[in-house]
Design an enzyme around this catalytic site. Structure first.
Site: not given
Ligand SMILES: Cc1ncc(COP(=O)(O)O)c(C=O)c1O
Length: 386
Positions: A55, A107, A180, A205
């Site tokens: 873990r 997001y 991000d 992604k």
């Molecule tokens: C820019 C961005 N940040 C965070 C996330 C969240 O990622 P996850 O779907 O792997 O939790 C996404 C998902 O689409 C995203 O496009």
């Protein structure tokens, strides 16, 4: 033997060989997947291997973390079971009562978590248009703001926040800056080099790139007390990425520089052709000179502007939905960053309260021939507009 210093290989070279990961036992050039959940303790009661239990840590996860830390230019990375798990760990490392400023355009699921769940935990959250630095300054509460969270380019309008300026504003207020950087990828932007304290990726992604892994990542500028807290949160909450997913991510990252170069070049070409298309009211892409964030993007993104763009369909929401219904080559699906191109009527997934315009189609550009991608979308746009 030469006295010359060893060569400093480029990121592309290091990624291609996964930092030279060779299995020490078999000399295999593809490292094994470490699936064990527990490890033998030494006879004198020590754990010299550095591994105790599955873990907190895992050798395959560590290998992928090393590659990502190298790509972002940070001393350490942590992989999580999803992008959301990675992002929320950063906010959970704050204290109740702390104030956070986050991008209004970001997001949507993380925005919903911040304005819902995070406030129930005692965080105070302000959403600001962080591409407007004055708006960011106004949103800061001196003494209370502990974190500024930006996404750039940000979903789904691809607004661009000046990372270096945001870092300066955050630091002057005694706050940290987290970015991000999912849609920029480390190939176009290295936020740590611009002053950010933490970089986050939905590794689901483009880092993995094949639409077959859900994963998240954080990379830090320094292994400080906040990083120690985030590490403890991952350990305590069991949010570590699984070893099979880490292996797939490691494999995906070997080709990241090549995929991102191809995808971003195609996105730029498509944006140029769609901007001015009779059925398109606007193409949103930071690589277009008339995009409001273009100048900042040109400064902080190199070798391209990313693989994501959006179009606003001239006929409005129903025509946008009809366009998405008529494509054949583009796949009608959520998510982004894979080798196959995706199209999505974004407002349908974000729901009420979202800043996403109802006529917007979000496009994730893959590695297909850009002429084929354009022909398919052009035909769908023309058919839906009839
Ligand atoms: C820019 C961005 N940040 C965070 C996330 C969240 O990622 P996850 O779907 O792997 O939790 C996404 C998902 O689409 C995203 O496009």
């Amino acid at each position: 033997m030469s006295d010359a210093a060893p060569p400093r290989w480029s990121r592309r070279t290091l990624a291609a060989q996964a930092m030279g990961c060779i299995d020490p036992v078999t000399k295999a050039i593809v490292p094994p997947i470490h699936v064990a959940t527990t490890y033998i303790r030494d006879e004198d009661n020590a754990y010299r291997s550095g591994f105790v239990y599955g873990r907190p840590d895992n050798a395959t996860v560590r290998e992928a973390e090393e590659v990502l830390a190298m790509l972002e230019g940070g001393p350490a990375a942590l992989l999580f079971g999803s992008g959301m798990a990675a992002a929320t760990a950063v906010f959970q490392a704050l204290d109740p009562g702390d104030h956070v400023v986050a991008s209004k355009v970001m997001y949507w699921a993380l925005r919903n978590w911040l304005t819902g769940e995070a406030t129930r935990w005692g965080l105070s959250v302000s959403l600001a248009e962080t591409d407007d630095l004055d708006a960011l300054r106004r949103a800061i509460e001196p003494g209370r703001t502990k974190l500024v969270w930006i996404e750039t380019p940000s979903n789904p309008l691809w607004t661009v926040t000046d990372i270096a300026a945001a870092a300066e504003i955050a630091h002057a207020a005694g706050a940290r800056l987290a970015v991000d950087s999912t849609t920029a990828s480390p190939i176009h932007t290295q936020p740590l080099s611009l002053g950010a304290d933490i970089v986050m990726h939905a590794a689901t992604k483009v880092l993995n790139g094949h639409s077959d892994v859900v994963a998240g990542a954080l990379v830090t500028a320094s292994e400080d007390d906040v990083w120690a807290r985030i590490t403890a949160i991952r350990r305590q909450q069991g949010a570590i990425l699984g070893p099979f997913e880490a292996y797939l991510l490691l494999r995906g990252m070997r080709t990241l520089p090549l995929r991102v170069a191809a995808q971003s070049a195609s996105a730029l070409a498509l944006a140029g052709r769609l901007d001015g298309h009779p059925a398109v009211a606007a193409a949103l892409y930071p690589g277009l000179p008339r995009h409001p964030g273009h100048a900042v993007a040109a400064r902080q993104m190199r070798d391209g502007f990313g693989y994501m763009l959006s179009i606003r369909v001239a006929g409005g929401e129903q025509t946008a939905i009809a366009t998405a219904a008529r494509v054949g080559l583009w796949k009608r699906a959520t998510s982004l960053g894979g080798v196959e191109s995706l199209i999505e009527h974004r407002a349908s997934i974000e729901g009420p309260g979202s800043p996403c315009p109802p006529d917007l189609l979000r496009l994730s550009v893959g590695i297909e021939d850009p002429d084929d991608l354009y022909a398919d979308l052009d035909a769908a746009l023309r058919a839906a507009a009839r």
